[in-house]
Design a protein around this motif. Structure first.
Motif, PDB file in Angstrom:
ATOM      1  N   HIS A  51     -26.311 -91.777 -37.871  1.00 41.88           N
ATOM      2  CA  HIS A  51     -27.116 -91.996 -38.112  1.00 41.88           C
ATOM      3  C   HIS A  51     -26.297 -92.914 -39.878  1.00 41.88           C
ATOM      4  CE1 HIS A  51     -30.223 -90.223 -36.202  1.00 41.88           C
ATOM      5  NE2 HIS A  51     -29.323 -89.460 -35.836  1.00 41.88           N
ATOM      6  N   ASN A  91     -23.949 -88.215 -42.569  1.00 45.18           N
ATOM      7  CA  ASN A  91     -23.927 -89.426 -42.205  1.00 45.18           C
ATOM      8  C   ASN A  91     -22.905 -89.776 -41.773  1.00 45.18           C
ATOM      9  OD1 ASN A  91     -23.616 -89.138 -44.942  1.00 45.18           O
ATOM     10  ND2 ASN A  91     -23.917 -91.256 -44.591  1.00 45.18           N
ATOM     11  N   ASP A 118     -32.791 -95.854 -38.494  1.00 43.32           N
ATOM     12  CA  ASP A 118     -31.029 -95.288 -39.772  1.00 43.32           C
ATOM     13  C   ASP A 118     -30.188 -94.776 -38.268  1.00 43.32           C
ATOM     14  OD1 ASP A 118     -30.301 -93.476 -42.122  1.00 43.32           O
ATOM     15  OD2 ASP A 118     -30.527 -92.009 -40.119  1.00 43.32           O
TER      16      ASP A 118
END
Ligand code: T46
Length: 147
Positions: A51, A91, A118
């Motif tokens: 992500h 992330n 994303d």
């Protein structure tokens, strides 16, 4: 690569155990979404993506599974087998979940609503993305370093 596994406080008594999770106290972000997976078919690997900005905590609240984390330079395998343990997945981190037990329920607390834009689902694209963004993850910030 730093693997951040939270050990939550179970509130146990003679009736059993209870775990409570509060945003910014037990979880290092605002919880905007909760989802969970169960009845995972034998031999299945889920995830296989990264992500761009989503942060998550993965908790195997029943049964067990393994999570492969890959930051583009290093890979680590993290077993999840306790309902009071949460794996922080930042992330910019490729993840694969596999080796689910028949009874596994994997619950995920997420910092953002569902947003397909994303996701990075192509591994070469992921490697290029982390190269270009200098490996910056939310875990490098003060907030992500809490535990
Ligand atoms: C992740 C790992 C740990 C939704 O409609 N809303 C949601 O919030 C989610 C997570 C999924 N979906 C739909 C999209 C797909 O049609 O549910 C289906 C299965 O999702 P996906 O193939 O992305 O599931 P996983 O297990 O590969 O990955 C999930 C999360 O998507 C991902 O963010 O980090 O769990």
């Amino acid at each position: 690569m730093q693997v951040i596994k939270y050990v939550f406080q179970p509130h146990g008594d003679d009736r059993g155990q209870l775990v409570s999770l509060e945003e910014f106290k037990d979880i290092p972000f605002r919880i905007k979404r909760v989802y969970y997976m169960y009845d995972t078919a034998p031999g299945v690997t889920r995830g296989k993506h990264a992500h761009k900005s989503l942060q998550q905590i993965l908790i195997c609240i029943h049964g067990s599974c393994k999570v492969l984390l890959d930051n583009g330079k290093e890979k680590k395998i993290v077993p999840l087998e306790k309902p009071y343990e949460g794996l922080y997945v930042t992330n910019n981190m490729w993840r694969e979940m596999y080796d689910f037990s028949d009874d596994a329920v994997l619950m995920v607390l997420a910092s953002e609503l569902y947003d397909e834009s994303d996701y990075i689902r192509d591994y070469d694209e992921f490697l290029e993305f982390v190269k270009n963004c200098g490996d910056t993850t939310a875990a490098d910030t003060e907030e992500g370093d809490k535990k």
